[in-house]
Design a protein around this motif. Structure first.
Motif, short mmCIF file in Angstrom:
data_model
loop_
_atom_site.label_atom_id
_atom_site.label_comp_id
_atom_site.label_asym_id
_atom_site.label_seq_id
_atom_site.Cartn_x
_atom_site.Cartn_y
_atom_site.Cartn_z
N LEU A 37 0.83 -1.20 0.00
CA LEU A 37 0.00 0.00 0.00
C LEU A 37 0.86 1.25 0.00
O LEU A 37 0.62 2.19 -0.77
CB LEU A 37 -0.92 -0.02 1.23
CG LEU A 37 -1.98 1.05 1.29
CD1 LEU A 37 -3.06 0.78 0.26
CD2 LEU A 37 -2.57 1.09 2.68
N MET A 38 1.90 1.27 0.83
CA MET A 38 2.78 2.44 0.89
C MET A 38 3.62 2.58 -0.38
O MET A 38 3.85 3.70 -0.86
CB MET A 38 3.71 2.33 2.11
CG MET A 38 3.00 2.47 3.42
SD MET A 38 2.18 4.06 3.62
CE MET A 38 3.58 5.13 3.67
N THR A 39 4.06 1.47 -0.95
CA THR A 39 4.88 1.53 -2.16
C THR A 39 4.09 2.10 -3.33
O THR A 39 4.57 3.01 -4.03
CB THR A 39 5.41 0.13 -2.52
OG1 THR A 39 6.13 -0.39 -1.40
CG2 THR A 39 6.29 0.18 -3.73
N ILE A 40 2.90 1.61 -3.54
CA ILE A 40 2.09 2.10 -4.65
C ILE A 40 1.66 3.54 -4.39
O ILE A 40 1.69 4.38 -5.29
CB ILE A 40 0.88 1.18 -4.87
CG1 ILE A 40 1.34 -0.22 -5.25
CG2 ILE A 40 -0.02 1.72 -5.97
CD1 ILE A 40 0.24 -1.26 -5.26
N GLY A 41 1.29 3.85 -3.16
CA GLY A 41 0.87 5.21 -2.83
C GLY A 41 2.00 6.22 -2.97
O GLY A 41 1.80 7.32 -3.50
N LEU A 42 3.19 5.87 -2.52
CA LEU A 42 4.32 6.79 -2.66
C LEU A 42 4.78 6.92 -4.11
O LEU A 42 5.28 7.98 -4.50
CB LEU A 42 5.47 6.34 -1.76
CG LEU A 42 5.25 6.56 -0.27
CD1 LEU A 42 6.40 5.99 0.54
CD2 LEU A 42 5.05 8.02 0.05
N SER A 43 4.61 5.88 -4.90
CA SER A 43 4.90 6.00 -6.33
C SER A 43 3.95 7.00 -6.98
O SER A 43 4.36 7.82 -7.81
CB SER A 43 4.78 4.65 -7.02
OG SER A 43 5.72 3.74 -6.50
#
Length: 138
Positions: A37-43
């Motif tokens: 969730l954090m990886t996709i959101g920060l991307s």
């Protein structure tokens, strides 16, 4: 650059949409995972940040044509001066060694990082001020 900005807006929106779908899907499946969730959101946040930056650059400078986009451009048109490098300088090698010691200290034992920290400060200072003393002083 305007096209790149628009592309980043679309890509950022796509990432945030996929992030929302990933969150809902993980909630329905019953296994919430924060890393994805954090990886996709920060991307998505990074793409939106780049889109905003490109939009501000175009607004401030106007639309311009890059050398890569012109058919009559020479190789030197797209190769600006990026700075000066001292081929005789030992400071980058010492700085790399100090940084390697810092990371080794973080991985193995904090006392190594504490011993290497002053060495890192000395190397950074030496690299910045290498033209103020000695044979190549300006």
């Amino acid at each position: 650059m305007r096209t790149t900005g628009r592309l980043m807006w679309v890509l950022g929106g796509s990432f945030l949409t996929v992030d929302l779908a990933y969150f809902i899907w993980s909630q329905l499946a019953g296994n919430f995972e924060l890393v994805g969730l954090m990886t996709i959101g920060l991307s998505g946040a990074l793409c939106l940040l780049l889109a905003f930056y490109f939009g501000r650059v175009v607004a401030a400078n106007g639309e311009f044509e890059w050398a890569e986009d012109r058919l009559d451009a020479n190789i030197d048109d797209g190769d600006p001066e990026v700075g000066f490098y001292s081929p005789w300088s030992w400071w980058p090698i010492l700085l790399a060694a100090a940084t390697a010691l810092i990371f080794t200290g973080v991985a193995i034992s904090p006392w190594i990082a504490l011993v290497a920290a002053p060495f890192l400060v000395v190397c950074i200072t030496g690299w910045v001020f290498q033209y103020y003393r000695g044979y190549f002083a300006r």
